[in-house]
Design an enzyme around this catalytic site. Structure first.
Site, PDB file in Angstrom:
ATOM      1  N   CYS A 181      -7.873  53.484  36.661  1.00  0.00           N
ATOM      2  CA  CYS A 181      -8.474  52.254  36.124  1.00  0.00           C
ATOM      3  C   CYS A 181      -9.551  52.719  36.490  1.00  0.00           C
ATOM      4  O   CYS A 181     -10.244  54.225  36.474  1.00  0.00           O
ATOM      5  CB  CYS A 181      -9.023  50.982  36.664  1.00  0.00           C
ATOM      6  SG  CYS A 181      -9.679  50.909  38.489  1.00  0.00           S
TER       7      CYS A 181
ATOM      8  N   GLU B 165      -6.129  54.538  45.143  1.00  0.00           N
ATOM      9  CA  GLU B 165      -6.743  55.917  44.261  1.00  0.00           C
ATOM     10  C   GLU B 165      -8.195  56.070  45.459  1.00  0.00           C
ATOM     11  O   GLU B 165      -8.283  57.162  46.026  1.00  0.00           O
ATOM     12  CB  GLU B 165      -7.189  56.377  42.902  1.00  0.00           C
ATOM     13  CG  GLU B 165      -6.074  56.478  42.470  1.00  0.00           C
ATOM     14  CD  GLU B 165      -5.642  54.243  41.806  1.00  0.00           C
ATOM     15  OE1 GLU B 165      -5.051  55.046  40.386  1.00  0.00           O
ATOM     16  OE2 GLU B 165      -6.103  53.810  42.150  1.00  0.00           O
TER      17      GLU B 165
END
Length: 161
Positions: A90, A62
């Site tokens: 996360c 990401e």
């Protein structure tokens, strides 16, 4: 309920993210891929996990995709963008999503150990921050989950030998 067009678009871009996750696995990285798409349905950034090969603990799929998009657009804000990720982000990645002002996050499979889009915490949709992202979970879940499970099963077998 999502429209058929939205579902088809989500499946298309998640398939691209899945192929990036396969590239991560081919490089010995945890197989996670991400694609960032603008409001015109154009890819503006993509990435796969690279913390091991890049010696960079922040090189999650990401983050790599967000960095690529920000560089392409010349802006650290990405309003209206949709992020497709094969694994639930996360806390670090969720923070980057919030700071980049990404509007929507489409996730293939939850991460019950460190997911911050609802599994452990939900940082993407909380009143405690000045930005919230819409979350869609479960697009291509079986395929992405299977890829991750196979990766760790193979890793455990190799460590036993």
């Amino acid at each position: 309920m999502a429209s058929v067009e939205t579902e088809e678009t989500d499946l298309y871009w998640m398939t691209k993210a899945y192929h990036l996750a396969q590239q991560a696995a081919d490089h010995g990285e945890v197989p996670v891929g991400a694609v960032l798409v603008n409001t015109h349905n154009q890819c503006i950034g993509e990435g796969w996990n690279r913390p091991i090969t890049g010696h960079d603990p922040t090189a999650h799929a990401e983050i790599v995709a967000i960095r690529n998009a920000a560089k392409l657009l010349g802006n650290y804000r990405l309003p209206g963008a949709t992020l497709y990720a094969t694994l639930e982000p996360c806390s670090m990645c969720a923070g980057a999503i919030i700071h980049a002002r990404i509007s929507r996050v489409v996730i293939a499979t939850p991460d019950p150990r460190s997911g911050c889009a609802g599994s452990v915490y939900n940082l993407l949709d909380t009143v405690h921050f000045n930005h919230r992202a819409e979350i869609t979970m479960g697009v291509l879940q079986h395929e992405c989950s299977s890829l991750i499970k196979a990766f760790f099963l193979d890793r455990r077998k190799n460590s036993e030998n």
